[in-house]
Design an enzyme around this catalytic site. Sequence first.
Site, PDB file in Angstrom:
ATOM      1  N   TYR A  19       0.840  -1.199   0.000  1.00 44.81           N
ATOM      2  CA  TYR A  19       0.000   0.000   0.000  1.00 44.81           C
ATOM      3  C   TYR A  19       0.876   1.250   0.000  1.00 44.81           C
ATOM      4  O   TYR A  19       1.757   1.395   0.854  1.00 44.81           O
ATOM      5  CB  TYR A  19      -0.918   0.017   1.222  1.00 44.81           C
ATOM      6  CG  TYR A  19      -1.689   1.301   1.371  1.00 44.81           C
ATOM      7  CD1 TYR A  19      -2.681   1.655   0.454  1.00 44.81           C
ATOM      8  CD2 TYR A  19      -1.427   2.183   2.415  1.00 44.81           C
ATOM      9  CE1 TYR A  19      -3.380   2.840   0.576  1.00 44.81           C
ATOM     10  CE2 TYR A  19      -2.121   3.363   2.546  1.00 44.81           C
ATOM     11  CZ  TYR A  19      -3.098   3.696   1.626  1.00 44.81           C
ATOM     12  OH  TYR A  19      -3.781   4.882   1.748  1.00 44.81           O
TER      13      TYR A  19
ATOM     14  N   ASP B  41       0.211  15.437   6.109  1.00 44.97           N
ATOM     15  CA  ASP B  41      -0.677  15.113   4.999  1.00 44.97           C
ATOM     16  C   ASP B  41      -1.871  16.062   5.015  1.00 44.97           C
ATOM     17  O   ASP B  41      -2.940  15.752   5.530  1.00 44.97           O
ATOM     18  CB  ASP B  41      -1.135  13.656   5.143  1.00 44.97           C
ATOM     19  CG  ASP B  41      -2.024  13.207   4.001  1.00 44.97           C
ATOM     20  OD1 ASP B  41      -2.044  13.866   2.961  1.00 44.97           O
ATOM     21  OD2 ASP B  41      -2.713  12.180   4.176  1.00 44.97           O
TER      22      ASP B  41
ATOM     23  N   ASP C  35      -2.739   5.620  -2.739  1.00 44.62           N
ATOM     24  CA  ASP C  35      -3.589   6.724  -2.312  1.00 44.62           C
ATOM     25  C   ASP C  35      -3.625   7.750  -3.446  1.00 44.62           C
ATOM     26  O   ASP C  35      -2.581   8.219  -3.902  1.00 44.62           O
ATOM     27  CB  ASP C  35      -2.981   7.340  -1.042  1.00 44.62           C
ATOM     28  CG  ASP C  35      -3.849   8.407  -0.414  1.00 44.62           C
ATOM     29  OD1 ASP C  35      -4.756   8.927  -1.083  1.00 44.62           O
ATOM     30  OD2 ASP C  35      -3.592   8.744   0.760  1.00 44.62           O
TER      31      ASP C  35
ATOM     32  N   ASP D  35      -5.743  10.484  -3.102  1.00 41.25           N
ATOM     33  CA  ASP D  35      -6.374  11.639  -2.458  1.00 41.25           C
ATOM     34  C   ASP D  35      -7.800  11.851  -2.965  1.00 41.25           C
ATOM     35  O   ASP D  35      -8.591  10.928  -2.958  1.00 41.25           O
ATOM     36  CB  ASP D  35      -5.498  12.882  -2.648  1.00 41.25           C
ATOM     37  CG  ASP D  35      -4.157  12.750  -1.925  1.00 41.25           C
ATOM     38  OD1 ASP D  35      -4.166  12.319  -0.756  1.00 41.25           O
ATOM     39  OD2 ASP D  35      -3.123  13.050  -2.517  1.00 41.25           O
TER      40      ASP D  35
ATOM     41  N   HIS E  74      -7.354   4.525  -4.274  1.00 43.12           N
ATOM     42  CA  HIS E  74      -8.570   5.033  -3.645  1.00 43.12           C
ATOM     43  C   HIS E  74      -8.647   6.545  -3.778  1.00 43.12           C
ATOM     44  O   HIS E  74      -7.641   7.253  -3.744  1.00 43.12           O
ATOM     45  CB  HIS E  74      -8.714   4.577  -2.186  1.00 43.12           C
ATOM     46  CG  HIS E  74      -7.669   5.061  -1.224  1.00 43.12           C
ATOM     47  ND1 HIS E  74      -7.625   6.358  -0.745  1.00 43.12           N
ATOM     48  CD2 HIS E  74      -6.642   4.417  -0.617  1.00 43.12           C
ATOM     49  CE1 HIS E  74      -6.632   6.488   0.109  1.00 43.12           C
ATOM     50  NE2 HIS E  74      -6.001   5.321   0.208  1.00 43.12           N
TER      51      HIS E  74
ATOM     52  N   GLU F 140     -11.183   9.902  -2.369  1.00 46.69           N
ATOM     53  CA  GLU F 140     -11.997  10.223  -1.199  1.00 46.69           C
ATOM     54  C   GLU F 140     -12.886  11.429  -1.464  1.00 46.69           C
ATOM     55  O   GLU F 140     -12.652  12.186  -2.422  1.00 46.69           O
ATOM     56  CB  GLU F 140     -11.091  10.493  -0.002  1.00 46.69           C
ATOM     57  CG  GLU F 140     -10.227  11.719  -0.178  1.00 46.69           C
ATOM     58  CD  GLU F 140      -8.947  11.681   0.643  1.00 46.69           C
ATOM     59  OE1 GLU F 140      -8.634  12.711   1.258  1.00 46.69           O
ATOM     60  OE2 GLU F 140      -8.261  10.642   0.651  1.00 46.69           O
TER      61      GLU F 140
ATOM     62  N   CYS G 114      -5.311  14.270   6.348  1.00 39.93           N
ATOM     63  CA  CYS G 114      -5.280  12.872   6.772  1.00 39.93           C
ATOM     64  C   CYS G 114      -6.604  12.524   7.430  1.00 39.93           C
ATOM     65  O   CYS G 114      -7.180  13.328   8.178  1.00 39.93           O
ATOM     66  CB  CYS G 114      -4.130  12.660   7.757  1.00 39.93           C
ATOM     67  SG  CYS G 114      -4.213  11.111   8.674  1.00 39.93           S
TER      68      CYS G 114
ATOM     69  N   ARG H 287     -13.528   6.053  -0.903  1.00 41.93           N
ATOM     70  CA  ARG H 287     -13.408   6.349   0.527  1.00 41.93           C
ATOM     71  C   ARG H 287     -14.303   7.527   0.898  1.00 41.93           C
ATOM     72  O   ARG H 287     -14.368   8.511   0.171  1.00 41.93           O
ATOM     73  CB  ARG H 287     -11.949   6.676   0.848  1.00 41.93           C
ATOM     74  CG  ARG H 287     -11.725   7.364   2.182  1.00 41.93           C
ATOM     75  CD  ARG H 287     -10.251   7.601   2.426  1.00 41.93           C
ATOM     76  NE  ARG H 287     -10.002   8.763   3.259  1.00 41.93           N
ATOM     77  CZ  ARG H 287      -8.808   9.172   3.655  1.00 41.93           C
ATOM     78  NH1 ARG H 287      -7.729   8.497   3.261  1.00 41.93           N
ATOM     79  NH2 ARG H 287      -8.663  10.245   4.406  1.00 41.93           N
TER      80      ARG H 287
ATOM     81  N   GLU I 144     -13.861   5.688   6.288  1.00 41.64           N
ATOM     82  CA  GLU I 144     -12.716   6.136   7.085  1.00 41.64           C
ATOM     83  C   GLU I 144     -13.109   6.423   8.526  1.00 41.64           C
ATOM     84  O   GLU I 144     -14.167   6.996   8.819  1.00 41.64           O
ATOM     85  CB  GLU I 144     -12.112   7.399   6.450  1.00 41.64           C
ATOM     86  CG  GLU I 144     -10.965   8.031   7.228  1.00 41.64           C
ATOM     87  CD  GLU I 144      -9.738   7.131   7.346  1.00 41.64           C
ATOM     88  OE1 GLU I 144      -9.863   6.014   7.901  1.00 41.64           O
ATOM     89  OE2 GLU I 144      -8.652   7.560   6.906  1.00 41.64           O
TER      90      GLU I 144
ATOM     91  N   ASN J   2      -8.760   0.538   7.815  1.00 41.52           N
ATOM     92  CA  ASN J   2      -7.571   1.372   7.914  1.00 41.52           C
ATOM     93  C   ASN J   2      -6.998   1.272   9.326  1.00 41.52           C
ATOM     94  O   ASN J   2      -7.512   1.898  10.254  1.00 41.52           O
ATOM     95  CB  ASN J   2      -7.921   2.826   7.565  1.00 41.52           C
ATOM     96  CG  ASN J   2      -6.689   3.719   7.491  1.00 41.52           C
ATOM     97  OD1 ASN J   2      -5.554   3.247   7.500  1.00 41.52           O
ATOM     98  ND2 ASN J   2      -6.898   5.017   7.433  1.00 41.52           N
TER      99      ASN J   2
END
Length: 291
Positions: free
Chosen positions: A40, A55, A83, A85, A110, A112, A120, A155, A185, A208
């Site tokens: 990941y 982040d 990721d 974002d 992913h 989001e 984050c 996400r 999340e 997660n």
Amino acid sequence: MRTTTRLRELLAGPDLIVAPGAYDALSARLIAQAGFSVVYMTGFGTAASVLGQPDVGLLTMSEMVSRASALAAVVGDVPLIADADTGYGNPINVQRTIHEYERAGVAGLHIEDQVWPKKCGHMEGKQVIPMEEMVQKVRAAVDARQDPDLVIIARTDANAVTGFEDALRRGRAYREAGADVVFIEAPRSIAELKTVAAAFSDVPLLFNWADSGKTPPLPLHVIRKLGYKLVIFPVSTLFAATYAMSGLLEVLKRGEIPTEMSDRMMTFSQFTDTIGLPAIQELEGRYRINQ
């Protein structure tokens, strides 16, 4: 077999997929060499390792894609989940993001539903875009993929912003829009985790496992029993490496030398073996010009 196809096989299989987080090519290589079936790429760790900053949406899409390409190059046939974002803009931007990540060699990614600049998922002060807007971004991502096996993970960060029920509603909508995996999340209790699992029994769920984060740090066998399919450890390697380096720096600051920590360090030859020097030397011998 393409790594995308391999990732889909793993998601359809009986076992819980454990994917430690890689923040650079070295950590990705170590994870693959340790025998994990999936790597990941952590956005949190990438921000920390590239910029030395938190982040909070400071990295650009091209910087993230560049890092994803470097990781994919060293993990070989091990699927890489990255990721991505928020997808870096509207649905049209999301489509370019999908194209660029695919070219980088990822097996899954992913996106989001946070407002950009994002934060984050375990930080305070997040905001989310309207659900309908994210639905269109998921649809755009699904339509954009060249490889039909590329895994799209949707996400939602709504739990900390608009509440748990809205997070469930969003997760269902993103699944209906074509997401292959749902990622709710930061559930804050075992009760919430159980409710998520019950609500999405027909789709692979991502857990997660963020050290010191908002979600209970459950054992893997419990996560599997709850019904989750994929568990990521986005920051564990980063936190462990940072702690070890901080300890070494304290030793040097005291006027001591690294031999004080030799039992917690690789030797020069162990390290060069780990990062592939023997293979390079073999190639040097194969292509040596005799004079």
